[in-house]
Design a protein around this motif. Structure first.
Motif, PDB file in Angstrom:
ATOM      1  N   ILE A   1     -28.390 -51.174 -46.802  1.00 25.39           N
ATOM      2  CA  ILE A   1     -29.838 -51.129 -46.632  1.00 25.39           C
ATOM      3  C   ILE A   1     -30.182 -51.958 -45.399  1.00 25.39           C
ATOM      4  O   ILE A   1     -29.380 -52.765 -44.944  1.00 25.39           O
ATOM      5  N   SER A   2     -31.370 -51.738 -44.847  1.00 28.43           N
ATOM      6  CA  SER A   2     -31.701 -52.412 -43.591  1.00 28.43           C
ATOM      7  C   SER A   2     -31.844 -53.925 -43.813  1.00 28.43           C
ATOM      8  O   SER A   2     -32.249 -54.364 -44.894  1.00 28.43           O
ATOM      9  N   PRO A   3     -31.506 -54.734 -42.805  1.00 30.22           N
ATOM     10  CA  PRO A   3     -31.568 -56.191 -42.961  1.00 30.22           C
ATOM     11  C   PRO A   3     -32.939 -56.700 -43.394  1.00 30.22           C
ATOM     12  O   PRO A   3     -33.036 -57.616 -44.218  1.00 30.22           O
TER      13      PRO A   3
ATOM     14  N   GLY B   1     -45.729 -41.109 -46.186  1.00 30.65           N
ATOM     15  CA  GLY B   1     -45.189 -42.242 -45.442  1.00 30.65           C
ATOM     16  C   GLY B   1     -44.808 -43.318 -46.439  1.00 30.65           C
ATOM     17  O   GLY B   1     -45.677 -44.019 -46.954  1.00 30.65           O
ATOM     18  N   THR B   2     -43.525 -43.418 -46.722  1.00 29.67           N
ATOM     19  CA  THR B   2     -43.085 -44.243 -47.842  1.00 29.67           C
ATOM     20  C   THR B   2     -42.811 -45.701 -47.487  1.00 29.67           C
ATOM     21  O   THR B   2     -42.714 -46.542 -48.385  1.00 29.67           O
ATOM     22  N   ALA B   3     -42.654 -46.009 -46.200  1.00 32.78           N
ATOM     23  CA  ALA B   3     -42.380 -47.401 -45.810  1.00 32.78           C
ATOM     24  C   ALA B   3     -42.887 -47.654 -44.397  1.00 32.78           C
ATOM     25  O   ALA B   3     -42.935 -46.748 -43.567  1.00 32.78           O
ATOM     26  N   HIS B   4     -43.250 -48.895 -44.128  1.00 30.03           N
ATOM     27  CA  HIS B   4     -43.682 -49.280 -42.785  1.00 30.03           C
ATOM     28  C   HIS B   4     -42.508 -49.152 -41.818  1.00 30.03           C
ATOM     29  O   HIS B   4     -41.377 -49.550 -42.146  1.00 30.03           O
ATOM     30  N   PRO B   5     -42.722 -48.620 -40.616  1.00 31.42           N
ATOM     31  CA  PRO B   5     -41.619 -48.468 -39.658  1.00 31.42           C
ATOM     32  C   PRO B   5     -40.865 -49.768 -39.375  1.00 31.42           C
ATOM     33  O   PRO B   5     -39.659 -49.744 -39.107  1.00 31.42           O
ATOM     34  N   ALA B   6     -41.547 -50.902 -39.456  1.00 32.79           N
ATOM     35  CA  ALA B   6     -40.892 -52.174 -39.151  1.00 32.79           C
ATOM     36  C   ALA B   6     -39.802 -52.532 -40.160  1.00 32.79           C
ATOM     37  O   ALA B   6     -38.920 -53.348 -39.852  1.00 32.79           O
ATOM     38  N   LYS B   7     -39.827 -51.943 -41.354  1.00 37.51           N
ATOM     39  CA  LYS B   7     -38.775 -52.222 -42.330  1.00 37.51           C
ATOM     40  C   LYS B   7     -37.433 -51.656 -41.863  1.00 37.51           C
ATOM     41  O   LYS B   7     -36.377 -52.040 -42.353  1.00 37.51           O
ATOM     42  N   PHE B   8     -37.507 -50.723 -40.912  1.00 39.02           N
ATOM     43  CA  PHE B   8     -36.293 -50.118 -40.351  1.00 39.02           C
ATOM     44  C   PHE B   8     -36.301 -50.341 -38.836  1.00 39.02           C
ATOM     45  O   PHE B   8     -36.050 -49.436 -38.046  1.00 39.02           O
ATOM     46  N   ARG B   9     -36.597 -51.575 -38.478  1.00 37.54           N
ATOM     47  CA  ARG B   9     -36.872 -51.918 -37.088  1.00 37.54           C
ATOM     48  C   ARG B   9     -35.734 -51.506 -36.146  1.00 37.54           C
ATOM     49  O   ARG B   9     -35.988 -50.880 -35.104  1.00 37.54           O
ATOM     50  N   GLU B  10     -34.499 -51.835 -36.502  1.00 30.43           N
ATOM     51  CA  GLU B  10     -33.373 -51.546 -35.607  1.00 30.43           C
ATOM     52  C   GLU B  10     -33.253 -50.047 -35.344  1.00 30.43           C
ATOM     53  O   GLU B  10     -33.113 -49.609 -34.194  1.00 30.43           O
ATOM     54  N   THR B  11     -33.328 -49.268 -36.422  1.00 34.32           N
ATOM     55  CA  THR B  11     -33.200 -47.815 -36.280  1.00 34.32           C
ATOM     56  C   THR B  11     -34.347 -47.242 -35.467  1.00 34.32           C
ATOM     57  O   THR B  11     -34.140 -46.444 -34.545  1.00 34.32           O
ATOM     58  N   VAL B  12     -35.560 -47.634 -35.784  1.00 34.61           N
ATOM     59  CA  VAL B  12     -36.735 -47.086 -35.104  1.00 34.61           C
ATOM     60  C   VAL B  12     -36.708 -47.439 -33.619  1.00 34.61           C
ATOM     61  O   VAL B  12     -36.968 -46.593 -32.750  1.00 34.61           O
ATOM     62  N   GLU B  13     -36.393 -48.689 -33.309  1.00 33.78           N
ATOM     63  CA  GLU B  13     -36.350 -49.095 -31.897  1.00 33.78           C
ATOM     64  C   GLU B  13     -35.235 -48.379 -31.142  1.00 33.78           C
ATOM     65  O   GLU B  13     -35.409 -47.983 -29.980  1.00 33.78           O
ATOM     66  N   ASN B  14     -34.092 -48.193 -31.794  1.00 34.02           N
ATOM     67  CA  ASN B  14     -32.982 -47.489 -31.146  1.00 34.02           C
ATOM     68  C   ASN B  14     -33.318 -46.025 -30.863  1.00 34.02           C
ATOM     69  O   ASN B  14     -33.001 -45.490 -29.799  1.00 34.02           O
TER      70      ASN B  14
END
Length: 429
Positions: free
Chosen positions: A160-162, A373-386
């Motif tokens: 799961i994301s950090p 929209g089930t979660a804020h994008p920042a919860k998956f920050r690394e993936t979204v930024e990449n």
């Protein structure tokens, strides 16, 4: 409200009993024996979220709990909005991530905590739950600091994301977290086995906060009404919901909402590569494959726990299976969908993007599409930024926990090891 065990028909319980027990005999799910439609849909849709939700939950639960108590529980649980945001003409995102842990599971987690704290009347309870990401944080924060309730959360190690992990592994106190060497299905099986073990179930007064628990499911019904209420009247009966799906509690709640009379046209179950349900809807053959890790990790589930409830809705004649289609979205198209949304001026994380992809693949002329929209994008920050190549602003809730040390332990996917840990940590109450 009477509920029956979908595996053991003679195992019938009240709403309060189902909330306390979580899971029935033989790992069976509890489900209402009767779902009566509501007759005042237009009036409901004109109400504010909390007031409408109070009416819906009262209808479902019946006279088992006082109206005043239910009003209080719902008012305390649903203290954040669920806005319907226009992405482009005819397509909207229902944003369910404006609660304290930035995920849709805040609705169910907070309502369950309110119910259980009231129903247990101060007696000891142990919550044992598995999480593929967002359940852990929602449950941990909902129950944190509640007297006489201990929470044990199992999550797949390094899957799961950090930031997801930090939201629930940094609390301590009555929140106990364990990284399991395996995938979510392994974690979920450990929970199921514990419920079949009388020593643990009775000795630790076991309960589950997964979407296994009926209170969480009923809370989720309410935000489908909120979505339709925000559409123009002339669009309401044209709405198609694309639901990012892992354990299938979210979709189950949507189908219950339609059963109650909400004018939803149909549903799309959007999954990642863990596509047991989309394949089943085409072939009629239930054939789970080994779980595959993806960037939409909260949906890395090959054996969805809530599917028997959807089958029950079909078998009892409440729902026409023809109104449900599936769509499996691979890693490449997940990223394509995120970039398409970015081009439209909407920043999304992988799970919602999978809902959007399913919607755009299947939406027909004259229909109005809503993806969750089930979660804020920042919860998956690394993936979204990449994927998107732009920085993501961290909400304060994530800023607060990002620098804290994780307090979790580690565990092999072995039931005896879990049992020993729970008795050593919690003891018989």
């Amino acid at each position: 409200m009477e509920l029956e065990n979908l595996k053991v028909a003679s195992d019938k319980v009240s709403f309060a009993q189902a909330v306390k027990k979580g899971l029935g005999q033989n790992q069976g799910l509890y489900f209402p024996t009767d779902l009566r439609p509501m007759t005042n849909i237009d009036a409901l849709l004109a109400m504010p979220l909390v007031e409408r939700s109070q009416a819906i939950i009262k209808h479902l639960v019946g006279d088992e709990m006082s109206p005043e108590l239910l009003d209080e529980l719902i008012h305390n649980a649903f203290n954040f909005p669920a806005p319907l945001v226009k992405v482009k003409d005819g397509i909207y995102c229902l944003e369910l991530f404006h609660g304290p842990t930035l995920a849709f599971k805040d609705f169910g987690g907070r309502f369950m905590a309110q119910c259980l704290a009231n129903i247990s009347e101060g007696k000891p309870v142990t919550i044992l739950t598995a999480t593929s990401g967002d359940t852990g944080a929602a449950v941990a924060h909902a129950f944190y600091g509640i007297e006489n309730i201990q929470v044990v959360i199992l999550f797949p190690k390094n899957k799961i994301s950090p930031l997801q992990e930090k939201l629930f592994t940094t609390l301590g106190g009555n929140i106990h977290t364990m990284a399991v060497e395996g995938d979510f299905d392994d974690c979920q099986q450990l929970v199921k086995t514990a419920f079949d073990d009388a020593d643990v179930r009775e000795g630790l007064h076991l309960n589950s906060a997964n979407s296994i628990n009926i209170s969480r499911l009923l809370a989720q019904v309410c935000y489908y009404f909120e979505a339709i209420a925000q559409l123009p009247k002339e669009q309401q009966d044209k709405a198609v919901f694309a639901v990012p799906s892992g354990n299938f509690g979210n979709l189950t709640a949507g189908i219950i909402a339609k059963t109650l009379g909400l004018p939803i046209k149909r549903f799309i179950a959007s999954t990642n590569a863990n596509d047991t349900v989309p394949r089943y809807l085409v072939s009629g053959e239930w054939s789970p494959k080994p779980t595959v890790p993806t960037i939409s990790n909260a949906m890395d589930v090959s054996q969805p726990n809530n599917w028997p409830r959807i089958e029950a809705l079909v078998e009892k004649g409440y729902f026409d299976k023809a109104l449900l289609t599936g769509e499996s979205v691979d890693e490449d198209y997940t990223q394509v969908a995120m970039k398409q949304l970015q081009t439209l001026g909407y920043i999304s994380e992988p799970h919602a993007a999978i809902g959007y992809r399913g919607l755009t693949r299947q939406l027909q002329e004259g229909e109005v599409g809503i993806f969750l929209g089930t979660a804020h994008p920042a919860k998956f920050r690394e993936t979204v930024e990449n994927v998107l190549g732009q920085p993501i602003h961290l909400p304060q809730a994530l800023v607060d926990c990002a620098s804290k040390a994780s307090l979790n332990g580690e565990l092999k996917a072995d039931y005896q090891a879990l049992k020993e840990y729970m008795f050593a940590t919690l003891g018989a109450k």
